[in-house]
Design a protein around this motif. Structure first.
Motif, short mmCIF file in Angstrom:
data_model
loop_
_atom_site.label_atom_id
_atom_site.label_comp_id
_atom_site.label_asym_id
_atom_site.label_seq_id
_atom_site.Cartn_x
_atom_site.Cartn_y
_atom_site.Cartn_z
N THR B 54 43.95 44.92 58.60
CA THR B 54 44.11 45.43 57.24
C THR B 54 45.54 44.99 57.19
OG1 THR B 54 43.99 47.78 58.91
CG2 THR B 54 45.92 47.95 56.83
N ILE B 58 46.02 42.44 53.42
CA ILE B 58 47.53 43.34 52.66
C ILE B 58 48.60 41.58 52.37
CG2 ILE B 58 49.33 44.16 52.07
CD1 ILE B 58 47.90 46.76 54.08
N ALA B 62 47.80 40.94 48.86
CA ALA B 62 48.49 41.12 48.01
C ALA B 62 49.41 40.09 47.06
CB ALA B 62 49.87 42.11 48.30
N LEU B 297 40.68 42.62 49.44
CA LEU B 297 41.60 43.39 49.78
C LEU B 297 41.21 44.69 48.73
CD1 LEU B 297 43.92 45.05 50.81
CD2 LEU B 297 44.82 43.73 48.86
N VAL B 298 40.78 45.07 47.72
CA VAL B 298 40.17 45.52 46.93
C VAL B 298 38.34 46.25 47.58
CG1 VAL B 298 38.66 46.41 44.57
CG2 VAL B 298 40.40 45.17 45.01
N PHE B 300 38.09 46.45 51.47
CA PHE B 300 38.69 46.78 52.16
C PHE B 300 38.93 48.74 51.66
CE2 PHE B 300 42.26 47.51 55.02
CZ PHE B 300 41.45 46.95 56.46
N VAL B 301 39.88 48.49 50.54
CA VAL B 301 40.10 49.67 50.38
C VAL B 301 39.13 50.70 50.22
CG1 VAL B 301 41.25 50.58 48.73
CG2 VAL B 301 42.20 49.25 49.26
N PHE B 302 37.71 50.11 49.11
CA PHE B 302 36.98 50.64 49.24
C PHE B 302 35.72 51.74 50.08
CE2 PHE B 302 34.51 50.38 44.69
CZ PHE B 302 35.46 49.63 44.49
N MET B 304 37.78 51.95 53.12
CA MET B 304 38.44 52.74 53.90
C MET B 304 38.28 54.44 53.46
SD MET B 304 40.12 52.12 55.96
CE MET B 304 40.88 50.92 56.55
N ILE B 305 38.08 54.48 51.85
CA ILE B 305 38.00 55.33 50.90
C ILE B 305 37.09 56.08 51.58
CG2 ILE B 305 37.63 56.52 49.22
CD1 ILE B 305 39.38 54.47 48.01
N ASN B 307 34.53 55.46 54.06
CA ASN B 307 35.40 56.24 55.82
C ASN B 307 36.03 57.36 55.90
OD1 ASN B 307 34.37 55.15 57.72
ND2 ASN B 307 35.26 52.76 57.11
#
Lengths: 284, 326
Positions: B54, B58, B62, B297-298, B300-302, B304-305, B307
């Motif tokens: 994580t 980032i 970022a 990163l994008v 990764f966020v997908f 996460m959502i 999950n």
């Protein structure tokens, strides 16, 4: 408790030693531009620093390996693109700038360019394709999406599938800089290796693709461009136009013996054989 | 420090139990604690990895997003590294459309297979189909891609030539397009959906079915009106896991998607978030490479959502299970 402390100390010591050991060549290479003037016998030993084209990576790495083994010198190589390599060679940040394009006028004023090999890019189509010959202009139009059917360039009525390499690839950069001019290529397939391109073209009837000449096999057909076949002779003679030079550029007036040794080596029969082995066309 | 504690605790407990078990020495006690420590350490490895990934994503993703501008990065419609245009909207939409397409094709087939396995299949047939499905899950994704490019691509190419025969504006893809990618993805997510759905269907108590047939419903009516609704949260988690697999897949679809950063269209050559990273990483440098981390990163966020959604489903599943027991 004591044992643990000792073991921690031992690990820390090992790591420190490791770091020191690793960083030593780095220190050498960063000063390599000047350090190499120390001479033993008639040939120099030291570290040579190079920076430049990613397209030349395979050729340069093969030559560097042989050069290091033969002379005991070290060569440090960075791959950040032709532009950066040339810039750093001019600024004296590296000994040799590798460029896979011709030098611009202002660059050529500062640098001595030695062509060490030529990269011939073959245009390949499916073996069943009736088209044998394309002009540079038609080729650019096909890749720009202005010509979309083979019948417009003398072939069957079949849609053209434009195949190429991924963004950042040296072959793509070479092809686009030589062929496309100010047009932008519109790809139907962007593949991540030369082998994938050959495979895609060999299995897709309407496809056209490009690949280094050395990688072309009989599953595909190489096209003539402006009437010239993609052969070593035509590339050397300059009649086959989809090609670009591999250049080692050195700052003008450089007295660095090591650089001279390196260039001599790459132009020697042994060096040129290595260039050929990596798929480029030797100049000697 | 912890070892000192462990030793101290060890001697204390050794004293306490020495009367009962004289054979148990301080040595065995120390071993106990060392093993406990090792188990804890192993447990921490997974957590540490998650935290490291994580933080790393980032840190490395970022800056590029900051430099390019988050709006420009997420909603820019041109990805052209040579001219430093890094808009990943086509990639995001492709990943979403591709995954949705795979779900639309994969879920009905997967669910029907699960129903067949758990409700209808005679035992000998089930003994063939079930291992086959499990084997399907174990096949490396690159093989799906190879087969897709050998078998699916030519068929889609022929279809494409038929549909767009007189359309000069269409860019022909030679079968390497979103449609092929969707088909490959749909097959790839089948085992996930089948296995989880089948488990949850089998877990539906037999009384439900008996009650339903007892009221005069046919077998098929029972399946659709009773069994599937009763297993719906299990099926839903299977679907969400399938979505996770589809959105994270790279190798298989790289061989069939065409990889040009076009807006998604069924017969367009497209680039997914994953394939963008895989295909371009090798030769990228500078901002281009950073932008690829930005894509990571994008993605990764997908994931996460997805999950979180899955956890939500599993939690509500437990709740309903509890309330049903009451």
């Amino acid at each position: 408790m004591n044992k643990k402390l000792i073991s921690i100390a031992a690990v820390a010591a090992t790591i420190t030693l490791g770091i020191t050991a690793c960083s030593t060549p780095g220190v050498e290479s960063s000063t390599g531009g000047n350090a190499s003037s120390a001479t033993d016998d008639d040939s120099a030993t030291g570290t040579l620093s190079m920076n430049g084209s990613t397209s030349m990576e395979k050729v340069i790495k093969a030559v560097n390996g042989a050069f290091e083994a033969k002379t005991g010198n070290k060569v440090s190589l960075n791959l950040t693109g032709s532009g950066t390599g040339i810039k750093e060679a001019i600024e004296g940040k590296c000994d040799i700038g590798n460029s896979s394009r011709e030098l611009k006028e202002d660059e050529a004023a500062e640098l001595d360019a030695t062509v060490i090999g030529i990269d011939g890019i073959a245009l390949v189509v499916h073996p069943n394709n009736k088209v044998e010959d394309l002009t540079m202009e038609d080729l650019a139009k096909i890749y720009a999406g202005e010509i979309t059917n083979w019948k417009d360039v003398g072939g069957d009525d079949k849609a053209i599938v434009v195949v190429g390499r991924e963004d950042g690839s040296g072959t793509r950069d070479g092809f686009e800089s030589v062929v496309m001019g100010d047009k932008t290529a519109q790809y139907a397939q962007e593949l991540e290796s030369t082998g994938s391109v050959i495979n895609a073209v060999g299995t897709t009837e309407g496809a056209i693709g490009y690949a280094s000449l050395a990688n072309v096999d009989d599953t595909v057909k190489a096209l003539k461009i402006d009437g010239a076949e993609a052969t070593e002779e035509n590339i050397k003679a300059g009649t086959y136009k989809v090609q670009r030079p591999f250049i080692c550029a050195v700052k003008k007036g450089s007295e660095n013996q090591l650089v001279k040794d390196y260039i001599d080596f790459i132009l020697s029969a042994e060096g040129q054989e290595l260039v050929r082995a990596q798929g480029a066309i030797p100049v000697k | 420090m912890s070892k000192a504690n462990a030793e101290a605790v060890g001697t204390v407990s050794a004293k306490a139990t020495s009367g009962i078990r004289s054979k148990r020495s301080g040595m065995t006690d120390a071993k106990e604690h060392v093993m406990k420590f090792i188990f804890t350490l192993c447990g921490i490895v997974a957590v540490a990895c998650v935290i490291m990934i994580t933080v790393y994503m980032i840190i490395s993703g970022a800056p590029a997003i900051g430099k390019i501008g988050i709006i420009e990065f997420l909603f820019g419609d041109t990805w052209y590294a040579k001219e430093e245009q890094f808009g990943i909207l086509p990639l995001i939409l492709t990943s979403i459309f591709g995954t949705c397409g795979a779900i639309v094709i994969g879920v009905p087939i997967g669910l029907m297979t699960a129903v067949f396995l758990s409700e209808l299949a005679p035992k000998p047939l089930k003994n063939i189909v079930k291992p086959a499905v499990e084997l399907l899950a174990a096949i490396p994704s690159v093989i799906y891609g190879l087969l897709g490019s050998m078998l699916i691509k030519p068929v889609i190419y022929a279809l494409e030539e038929m549909i767009f025969a007189n359309d000069p504006t269409h860019q022909f893809t030679g079968g390497a397009n979103l449609f092929s990618a969707i088909l490959v993805l749909a097959i790839m997510i089948l085992p996930t959906i089948i296995n989880i759905s089948e488990n949850s269907l089998s877990a539906v108590p037999p009384e439900y079915r008996e009650a339903s047939t007892g009221l005069g419903a046919t077998k098929i009516q029972t399946i659709f009106k009773v069994t599937i609704p009763a297993a719906k949260s299990g099926i839903a988690s299977g679907v969400v896991l399938g979505v996770g697999r589809a959105i994270g897949e790279a190798m298989a679809i790289m061989l069939v998607a065409g990889n040009s950063a076009n807006m998604p269209g069924l017969f367009n050559s497209v680039k997914f978030l994953t394939t963008g990273v895989v295909a371009e990483f090798a030769y990228s440098s500078g901002l281009h490479r950073q932008a690829l981390f930005g894509i990571g990163l994008v993605l990764f966020v997908f994931i996460m959502i997805i999950n979180f959604i899955l956890n939500g489903i599993l939690k509500s599943n437990k709740k309903t299970a509890k309330s049903e027991k009451k």
